[in-house]
Design a protein around this motif. Structure first.
Motif, PDB file in Angstrom:
ATOM      1  N   ASN A 174       0.734  -1.155  -0.028  1.00  0.00           N
ATOM      2  CA  ASN A 174      -0.010   0.051   0.054  1.00  0.00           C
ATOM      3  C   ASN A 174       0.734   1.217   0.108  1.00  0.00           C
ATOM      4  OD1 ASN A 174      -2.668  -1.496   0.049  1.00  0.00           O
ATOM      5  ND2 ASN A 174      -2.172  -1.563   2.292  1.00  0.00           N
ATOM      6  N   CYS A 175       1.981   1.236   0.395  1.00  0.00           N
ATOM      7  CA  CYS A 175       2.795   2.547   0.722  1.00  0.00           C
ATOM      8  C   CYS A 175       4.022   2.743  -0.321  1.00  0.00           C
ATOM      9  CB  CYS A 175       3.452   2.562   2.182  1.00  0.00           C
ATOM     10  SG  CYS A 175       2.106   2.675   3.293  1.00  0.00           S
ATOM     11  N   ALA A 176       4.463   1.533  -0.715  1.00  0.00           N
ATOM     12  CA  ALA A 176       5.704   1.463  -1.688  1.00  0.00           C
ATOM     13  C   ALA A 176       5.358   2.047  -3.229  1.00  0.00           C
ATOM     14  CB  ALA A 176       6.307   0.329  -1.749  1.00  0.00           C
ATOM     15  N   THR A 177       5.875   3.090  -3.722  1.00  0.00           N
ATOM     16  CA  THR A 177       5.421   3.519  -5.023  1.00  0.00           C
ATOM     17  C   THR A 177       5.903   2.401  -6.217  1.00  0.00           C
ATOM     18  OG1 THR A 177       7.842   4.291  -5.405  1.00  0.00           O
ATOM     19  CG2 THR A 177       6.061   5.910  -4.417  1.00  0.00           C
ATOM     20  N   GLY A 233       6.908   5.693  10.807  1.00  0.00           N
ATOM     21  CA  GLY A 233       6.090   4.861   9.946  1.00  0.00           C
ATOM     22  C   GLY A 233       6.022   4.779   8.643  1.00  0.00           C
ATOM     23  N   LYS A 234       7.074   5.297   8.071  1.00  0.00           N
ATOM     24  CA  LYS A 234       6.887   5.408   6.416  1.00  0.00           C
ATOM     25  C   LYS A 234       7.915   3.976   5.848  1.00  0.00           C
ATOM     26  CE  LYS A 234       6.513  10.281   5.869  1.00  0.00           C
ATOM     27  NZ  LYS A 234       7.118  11.253   5.181  1.00  0.00           N
ATOM     28  N   TYR A 235       7.408   3.419   4.728  1.00  0.00           N
ATOM     29  CA  TYR A 235       8.110   2.389   4.018  1.00  0.00           C
ATOM     30  C   TYR A 235       9.581   2.878   3.456  1.00  0.00           C
ATOM     31  CZ  TYR A 235       9.377  -1.174   0.440  1.00  0.00           C
ATOM     32  OH  TYR A 235       9.937  -1.900  -0.178  1.00  0.00           O
ATOM     33  N   ILE A 283      12.790   6.733   0.791  1.00  0.00           N
ATOM     34  CA  ILE A 283      11.361   6.777   1.669  1.00  0.00           C
ATOM     35  C   ILE A 283      10.161   7.134   1.101  1.00  0.00           C
ATOM     36  CG2 ILE A 283      10.537   7.639   3.818  1.00  0.00           C
ATOM     37  CD1 ILE A 283      13.629   8.277   4.588  1.00  0.00           C
ATOM     38  N   SER A 284       9.345   6.338   0.968  1.00  0.00           N
ATOM     39  CA  SER A 284       8.330   6.724   0.421  1.00  0.00           C
ATOM     40  C   SER A 284       7.210   7.715   1.293  1.00  0.00           C
ATOM     41  CB  SER A 284       7.179   5.282   0.243  1.00  0.00           C
ATOM     42  OG  SER A 284       6.140   5.577  -0.534  1.00  0.00           O
ATOM     43  N   ASN A 285       6.758   8.543   0.482  1.00  0.00           N
ATOM     44  CA  ASN A 285       5.940   9.662   1.271  1.00  0.00           C
ATOM     45  C   ASN A 285       4.527   9.332   1.435  1.00  0.00           C
ATOM     46  OD1 ASN A 285       8.159  11.304   1.319  1.00  0.00           O
ATOM     47  ND2 ASN A 285       7.726  12.283  -0.702  1.00  0.00           N
ATOM     48  N   THR A 286       4.195   8.344   0.919  1.00  0.00           N
ATOM     49  CA  THR A 286       2.760   7.492   0.978  1.00  0.00           C
ATOM     50  C   THR A 286       2.510   6.839   2.277  1.00  0.00           C
ATOM     51  OG1 THR A 286       2.713   7.199  -1.519  1.00  0.00           O
ATOM     52  CG2 THR A 286       1.127   6.265  -0.060  1.00  0.00           C
ATOM     53  N   THR A 287       1.638   7.413   3.196  1.00  0.00           N
ATOM     54  CA  THR A 287       1.239   6.751   4.324  1.00  0.00           C
ATOM     55  C   THR A 287      -0.216   6.229   4.345  1.00  0.00           C
ATOM     56  OG1 THR A 287       0.628   8.847   5.385  1.00  0.00           O
ATOM     57  CG2 THR A 287       2.932   8.347   5.454  1.00  0.00           C
ATOM     58  N   LEU A 288      -0.258   5.438   5.235  1.00  0.00           N
ATOM     59  CA  LEU A 288      -1.587   4.558   5.406  1.00  0.00           C
ATOM     60  C   LEU A 288      -2.629   5.675   6.008  1.00  0.00           C
ATOM     61  CD1 LEU A 288      -0.605   1.116   6.593  1.00  0.00           C
ATOM     62  CD2 LEU A 288      -1.252   1.728   4.483  1.00  0.00           C
TER      63      LEU A 288
END
Length: 288
Positions: A174-177, A233-235, A283-288
């Motif tokens: 869900n978080c990795a681009t 808490g980031k991937y 570091i992916s900027n996408t979070t849950l």
């Protein structure tokens, strides 16, 4: 008086083991073999034949006639507070046991099939093995398969190790681009024709042979990757490079290029590892 302790052991809270006791007075000598296998709370009765009394409570007292010997034993168990190699990791590591054709060497498969067909074909042709009617067919296909297998084996680039923590595995989907997922999949499989992993990316980032770039002989080599979760808490996908001819400043100057090439939605950080190893954290900027 000679005391020897053999095979000491610690059982629960009590002591255990064997003590060899040799007592010599003048021309006479007596030897005793004592087995200490009782819990410390049990006090055995004196032996009427030898007059020997044993008291086990962090110390032993031996008495024979008017001679008295006191031994102090210190029970020392294994230090359970010392962390083991498996307990040093704060998070469990997930092993990658999933089967995939990308993890199989086609060079090994082609070379193995080609050599097998050639060997059996020659054996059948000279009537050493059965199936002479198929010998021509096996020889016809065995030669090209062996040649293709040798070519693939020569141009083969082995996958790099991947260390994945359990919390990072749960965030990956869900978080990795998409680019981070593609980078991971590319470097953990066999590749053919490339000199090294991420060759095109490193060529653009470090500008081999160009002004402000680095010589190609100093190009960093990808040694492994690591999937982890940052403190917030980031991937994070960590690329571990070996670069003997570079310094940390060479990576720091190109930190923005790493973020731009592997972006969008990526923050890049660089750091120094052991010896000649350098880490690039994507570091992916996408979070849950």
């Amino acid at each position: 008086m000679t005391i020897k302790a053999a095979a000491p052991a610690v059982m629960g809270g009590g002591g255990g083991g064997t003590v060899l006791c040799s007592h010599r007075i003048g021309l006479f000598s007596r030897k005793y073999i004592l087995s200490l296998n009782r819990p410390s709370s049990t006090l055995p009765r004196p032996n009427p034949r030898t007059g020997l009394s044993i008291f086990i409570n962090q110390e032993l007292v031996f008495s024979q006639s008017h001679h008295r010997l006191r031994l102090n034993f210190i029970a020392r168990a294994a230090d359970s507070t010392q962390p083991s190699s498996a307990a040093t990791a704060d998070k469990p590591i997930v092993s990658d046991d999933e089967f995939s054709l990308a993890k199989v060497s086609f060079g090994v498969i082609g070379l193995g099939l080609g050599v097998t067909l050639l060997s059996y074909g020659f054996g059948a042709y000279f009537n050493i093995l059965p199936g002479s009617e198929w010998s021509a067919l096996m020889l016809t296909y065995g030669f090209p398969l062996a040649i293709i297998g040798m070519a693939l084996k020569y141009a083969e680039l082995k996958p790099v190790p991947c260390l994945t923590y359990s919390d990072a595995q749960m965030l990956r989907e869900n978080c990795a681009t998409p680019i981070l997922k593609q980078v991971r999949d590319d470097v953990i499989r066999y590749r053919y024709g490339d000199e090294q992993h991420l060759e095109e990316a490193l060529k653009r980032i470090f500008q081999y042979g160009q002004g402000g770039g680095i010589p190609r002989r100093s190009a960093p080599i990808l040694q492994m990757i690591r999937e982890e979760v940052t403190e917030d808490g980031k991937y994070c996908l960590v690329l571990v490079f070996e670069a003997r001819g570079l310094q940390l400043s060479d990576f720091e100057r190109r930190q923005a290029k790493f973020a731009s090439f592997f972006g969008p939605g990526i923050t890049a950080e660089v750091g120094k590892g052991e010896k000649d190893l350098y880490e690039v954290r994507l570091i992916s900027n996408t979070t849950l």
